[in-house]
Design a protein around this motif. Structure first.
Motif, short mmCIF file in Angstrom:
data_model
loop_
_atom_site.label_atom_id
_atom_site.label_comp_id
_atom_site.label_asym_id
_atom_site.label_seq_id
_atom_site.Cartn_x
_atom_site.Cartn_y
_atom_site.Cartn_z
N ARG A 102 0.98 -1.22 -0.09
CA ARG A 102 -0.24 -0.08 0.12
C ARG A 102 0.77 1.41 -0.08
O ARG A 102 0.52 2.37 -0.47
N LYS A 103 2.20 1.10 0.56
CA LYS A 103 3.03 2.33 0.62
C LYS A 103 4.18 2.35 -0.02
O LYS A 103 5.15 1.92 0.72
N PRO A 104 4.24 2.08 -1.26
CA PRO A 104 5.61 1.93 -2.32
C PRO A 104 6.23 3.25 -2.26
O PRO A 104 5.71 4.47 -2.07
N LEU A 105 7.55 3.44 -2.39
CA LEU A 105 8.18 4.49 -2.60
C LEU A 105 7.80 4.89 -4.07
O LEU A 105 7.51 4.39 -4.84
N LEU A 106 7.67 6.41 -4.25
CA LEU A 106 7.15 7.05 -5.35
C LEU A 106 8.23 8.00 -5.71
O LEU A 106 9.24 8.33 -5.30
N ILE A 107 8.13 8.16 -7.01
CA ILE A 107 8.96 9.28 -7.74
C ILE A 107 7.88 10.28 -8.50
O ILE A 107 7.12 9.81 -8.96
N ASP A 108 8.07 11.36 -8.14
CA ASP A 108 7.15 12.48 -8.53
C ASP A 108 5.55 12.07 -8.24
O ASP A 108 4.81 12.43 -9.30
N PHE A 112 6.58 3.19 -9.45
CA PHE A 112 7.60 2.74 -10.54
C PHE A 112 7.91 1.41 -10.11
O PHE A 112 7.81 0.88 -8.99
N ASP A 113 8.72 0.70 -10.99
CA ASP A 113 9.41 -0.50 -10.89
C ASP A 113 10.82 -0.33 -11.50
O ASP A 113 11.17 0.75 -12.15
N LEU A 114 11.82 -1.37 -11.09
CA LEU A 114 13.16 -1.34 -11.78
C LEU A 114 13.11 -2.52 -12.59
O LEU A 114 13.07 -3.56 -12.18
N ARG A 115 13.93 -2.36 -13.70
CA ARG A 115 14.48 -3.40 -14.54
C ARG A 115 15.91 -3.55 -14.43
O ARG A 115 16.58 -2.66 -14.90
N LEU A 135 16.67 -0.02 -16.27
CA LEU A 135 15.41 0.67 -16.45
C LEU A 135 14.50 0.97 -15.40
O LEU A 135 14.54 -0.01 -14.75
N VAL A 136 13.86 2.29 -15.52
CA VAL A 136 12.93 2.67 -14.43
C VAL A 136 11.54 2.91 -15.13
O VAL A 136 11.52 3.90 -15.99
N ARG A 137 10.64 2.21 -14.88
CA ARG A 137 9.17 2.40 -15.41
C ARG A 137 8.22 3.03 -14.54
O ARG A 137 8.03 2.52 -13.58
N LEU A 138 7.60 4.06 -14.89
CA LEU A 138 6.80 4.82 -13.97
C LEU A 138 5.39 4.79 -14.44
O LEU A 138 4.95 4.63 -15.75
N CYS A 139 4.50 4.87 -13.61
CA CYS A 139 3.04 4.75 -13.84
C CYS A 139 2.67 6.38 -14.50
O CYS A 139 3.85 7.01 -14.43
N THR A 140 1.35 6.53 -14.82
CA THR A 140 1.18 7.47 -15.62
C THR A 140 -0.09 8.30 -14.73
O THR A 140 -0.37 9.49 -15.33
N VAL A 192 18.12 8.90 -5.85
CA VAL A 192 18.23 8.03 -4.38
C VAL A 192 19.42 9.05 -3.56
O VAL A 192 19.11 9.29 -2.45
N ALA A 193 20.49 9.03 -4.07
CA ALA A 193 21.62 9.66 -3.43
C ALA A 193 21.34 10.96 -3.17
O ALA A 193 21.47 11.59 -2.04
N LEU A 194 20.58 11.85 -4.11
CA LEU A 194 20.20 13.16 -4.06
C LEU A 194 19.38 13.34 -2.90
O LEU A 194 19.23 14.27 -1.98
#
Length: 246
Positions: A102-108, A112-115, A135-140, A192-194
Motif C-alpha cells: 500500500r505504501k510504495p516508494l514514489l517518484i514524483d 515505479f518499478d526497476l528492471r 530501466l525505471v518504469r513509471l506509472c502515468t 536516491v543519492a540526492l
C-alpha cells in the motif's frame, strides 16, 4: 550445439522465469531463511495454496487487505488486477496472488518499478554480474492508497510499459534517460543519492545485488543439475558421433 553457438538462457532458468515457479522456490527458501528472504510480500500460488489464501477472507469472501493477482505465464500486464474479493479470483487457473504493497516508494508521486540486467556466466560455481544501468518504469497516474473505487485504475497501480504507453499522460523519455515515463537506472541511483544520501544509495545498490543472488540461489541446485544433464548428454553424443565417423 555447435562450438560457435550461444544461448541466452541456462537450462532450468524457467524455474524463475515463470511467476508460479519462482514464488514456489522463494517460499521454500523463506521457510528455511525467513530473515534473508523477507524482501517480497506474502505470496500464494493458486490453486495449490487455495486453502490458505481463502483463509485471508471472511465468510463473505471479503478482505480488508488488497491482493494483486497475476497469471503465471502472463506478460505486459495482461490479466493482472487488484481485488479484495475472493469471488473475482479464478481459482482454477495457475496464478500468483500477492498482498499488495500500500505504501510504495514514489517518484514524483508515481509508482515505479526497476528492471535490472543480470548476466550469469557460470552456475557451477555461480558467477553473476549486475549491469550498472537498467530501466525505471513509471506509472502515468499519481498514486493514492488503494480503495474499492480505484482498484481498477491500472495506470496508477501497474507499472507495465505496455499499459502505460497508451495513457494520454505518458511522456516519452529523452536519450539520456533522465526524463519521462521511462528512465534509466543510473538516473534513479543519482535520484536516491540526492534525496536520501550517498550512503543509503550505496546500501540500496548492495541490497539489489544481494537480492539477485538470493533469487538465483533459490534454484541453484536445480540449475546445476539441469546444466550438467543437458551438456553432459550433448558431450556424450558428440563423442559418439566422432567415434562413429572415425
Amino acid at each position: 550445439m555447435k562450438g560457435w553457438q550461444r544461448i541466452n538462457h541456462f537450462p532450468g532458468m524457467s524455474t524463475i522465469a515463470r511467476k508460479a515457479r519462482m514464488a514456489t522456490n522463494l517460499e521454500k527458501m523463506r521457510r528455511e531463511f525467513p530473515k534473508e528472504y523477507s524482501f517480497y510480500p506474502r505470496t500464494w500460488v493458486l490453486p495449490m495454496e487455495l486453502g490458505d489464501f481463502r483463509a485471508q477472507f471472511d465468510s463473505k469472501g471479503k478482505s480488508s487487505k488488497v491482493y494483486i493477482i497475476k497469471p503465471d505465464a502472463g506478460c505486459q500486464g495482461k490479466g493482472i488486477f487488484l481485488t479484495q474479493e475472493l469471488d473475482k479470483v479464478n481459482t482454477t487457473e495457475s496464478i500468483v496472488a500477492q498482498q499488495y504493497i500500500r505504501k510504495p516508494l514514489l517518484i514524483d508521486e508515481y509508482k515505479f518499478d526497476l528492471r535490472l540486467y543480470v548476466l550469469v556466466t557460470s552456475c557451477s560455481p555461480l558467477r553473476v554480474f549486475l549491469f550498472h544501468d537498467g530501466l525505471v518504469r513509471l506509472c502515468t497516474e499519481s498514486y493514492v492508497k488503494p480503495t474499492a473505487e480505484n482498484l481498477g485504475d491500472r495506470c496508477m497501480h501497474l507499472t507495465n510499459y505496455a499499459i502505460n504507453k497508451r495513457s494520454e499522460n505518458f511522456v516519452a523519455g529523452d536519450s539520456a534517460g533522465d526524463e519521462g515515463s521511462k528512465r534509466s537506472l543510473r538516473w534513479f541511483m543519482e535520484w536516491v543519492a540526492l534525496n536520501y544520501g550517498d550512503k543509503r544509495a550505496a546500501l540500496l545498490w548492495q541490497r539489489m545485488g544481494s537480492l539477485c543472488v538470493k533469487v538465483l540461489a533459490s534454484i541453484l541446485p536445480n540449475l546445476q543439475r539441469e546444466y550438467a544433464n543437458t551438456f553432459e548428454r550433448a558431450k556424450h553424443l558428440k563423442d559418439f558421433r566422432r567415434r562413429a565417423e572415425a
